[in-house]
Design a protein around this motif. Sequence first.
Motif, PDB file in Angstrom:
ATOM      1  N   ARG A 177      70.443  30.895  -1.383  1.00  0.00           N
ATOM      2  CA  ARG A 177      70.442  29.426  -1.298  1.00  0.00           C
ATOM      3  C   ARG A 177      71.405  28.772  -2.289  1.00  0.00           C
ATOM      4  NH1 ARG A 177      65.378  28.525  -2.149  1.00  0.00           N
ATOM      5  NH2 ARG A 177      65.583  28.124  -4.370  1.00  0.00           N
ATOM      6  N   LEU A 181      74.689  26.605  -1.144  1.00  0.00           N
ATOM      7  CA  LEU A 181      74.799  25.181  -1.438  1.00  0.00           C
ATOM      8  C   LEU A 181      76.021  24.874  -2.303  1.00  0.00           C
ATOM      9  CD1 LEU A 181      71.051  24.208  -1.987  1.00  0.00           C
ATOM     10  CD2 LEU A 181      72.497  23.729  -0.004  1.00  0.00           C
ATOM     11  N   VAL A 196      73.694  17.622  -3.299  1.00  0.00           N
ATOM     12  CA  VAL A 196      73.529  18.966  -2.746  1.00  0.00           C
ATOM     13  C   VAL A 196      73.163  19.955  -3.848  1.00  0.00           C
ATOM     14  CG1 VAL A 196      74.739  20.898  -1.666  1.00  0.00           C
ATOM     15  CG2 VAL A 196      75.023  18.586  -0.763  1.00  0.00           C
ATOM     16  N   LEU A 329      66.534  20.115   2.186  1.00  0.00           N
ATOM     17  CA  LEU A 329      67.936  20.509   2.045  1.00  0.00           C
ATOM     18  C   LEU A 329      68.842  19.725   2.981  1.00  0.00           C
ATOM     19  CD1 LEU A 329      67.617  24.412   1.864  1.00  0.00           C
ATOM     20  CD2 LEU A 329      67.630  22.768  -0.020  1.00  0.00           C
TER      21      LEU A 329
END
Length: 454
Positions: A177, A181, A196, A329
């Motif tokens: 993750r 990102l 973000v 997200l």
Amino acid sequence: MSNPKFRIAICGGGVGGLTLAVALSRYQDIAVDVYEAAQTFCEIGAGVGVWPRAFRVLRKFGPDFEQQLLQRCGYEYTEDYVPAVKSRKSNQAVGIELFDLMTKGKLMRFHRADFHGVLLSFLPPSCTTHNAKRLISYTQPLEGSPRNSPITLTFVDGSTATCDVLIGADGIKSAVRPCMLRELAESLDPDEKQSVLSCMSPIWSGVAAYRTLVSAEKLRARCPDHRTLREFTQYMGKDAYFLAYPISLGQYVNFAGFTLERDVVDLAYKADTEIPRPSFKGKTNDEWVSELTAQQFVEPFKDLEEDAQHLLECVEKGTLWAVHTVKTLPSTNFRRVAIMGDAAHAMTPFQGSGAGQGIEDAYLLMTVLGHKSTTLETVPRALAIYDKLRRPFSSEVALRSMRGGQLCAFQEDVPLHELGDAITKNWEWAWLTDLDDALEEAVRLVEDSSIDVN
């Protein structure tokens, strides 16, 4: 396997990752590697529940798979309306029945290790598993590189591996993750970039979970007809409650208790909000988890009714978990990388839907990646379709789960006589809806490349 159309690496051998591996096994032209951080494939935790919506997905794996699962939970699948949870108002000396939650189909309850074992038994020989492989990072080929350039995986032990597609099923503490990102953020303007990046790390939800298994034999000796030996019961109190139910063919009663810190819970899913750390620290190597003595374990529930105390008196020890979640997200994919399950949408456990959402992720990923129209060149589009169809739904489930906990801890301004209806309406998606519409839409979008999916 000779000349697969692409090789998929799944980082994480939990329920979600293995479900995806089993699902992909129907495609002989896809090679699959599962990389698990632990020395052996195992699952942390006691019980796992699968509601009808997600169990209907598992039934698509075939009758043999379904039968193996049913043998582990000890009862048959049904789509009739059944009593699911008996909820009691327990923050008083003598508790009262508040409402019975009726669901269309049962919550299929398993010991987590049993569920995990069934998945392992259905892994095909074409799926290669790798233990003691904890991912640190990955590197995608630069834009403009040859289209068959691989993704490089780097592990803690210094080894590397390559793949064409990477799926992060590595849980709430995902290594995939933050890498993904960061890649996504580099393509955005400064304001969007910071938003973000704020989603990379897990946040404390304001919830503490108390988990243990109680010996059914010990409880039966103390209270032969205790309700939790036969039915799913919820003991509700102000800011704290617990639920208990039999598992492992009646050998144990699974206990899950919760306390909710109101001020933190209200902030948990708000963007760009600084969340405080838990007010307690773990006593194990994992700072989120603390081992508790029986006395420490029962303390938050000491003022609940006598019926609850009979069960609490049988607790020998337990664990305290600082329940962390992932912020909503902006995306669950970037180019040839995607995340699923808790890596993408770790949520509070109040609706028992974390495992089910991972199962749904896996099946939709299988649908888009395994489709005959999907090639290595079109994998980014396939993963964008997955994100488009799954992220809004799983994000909504996460919000509903948190509200479910607040309702059960009497933190919502709902009259007692309306509480049952409020909880039911908030939860009924888990038995009244299906993944099938999303699967059909996924196929339509894969087959019609003229439709924008971003």
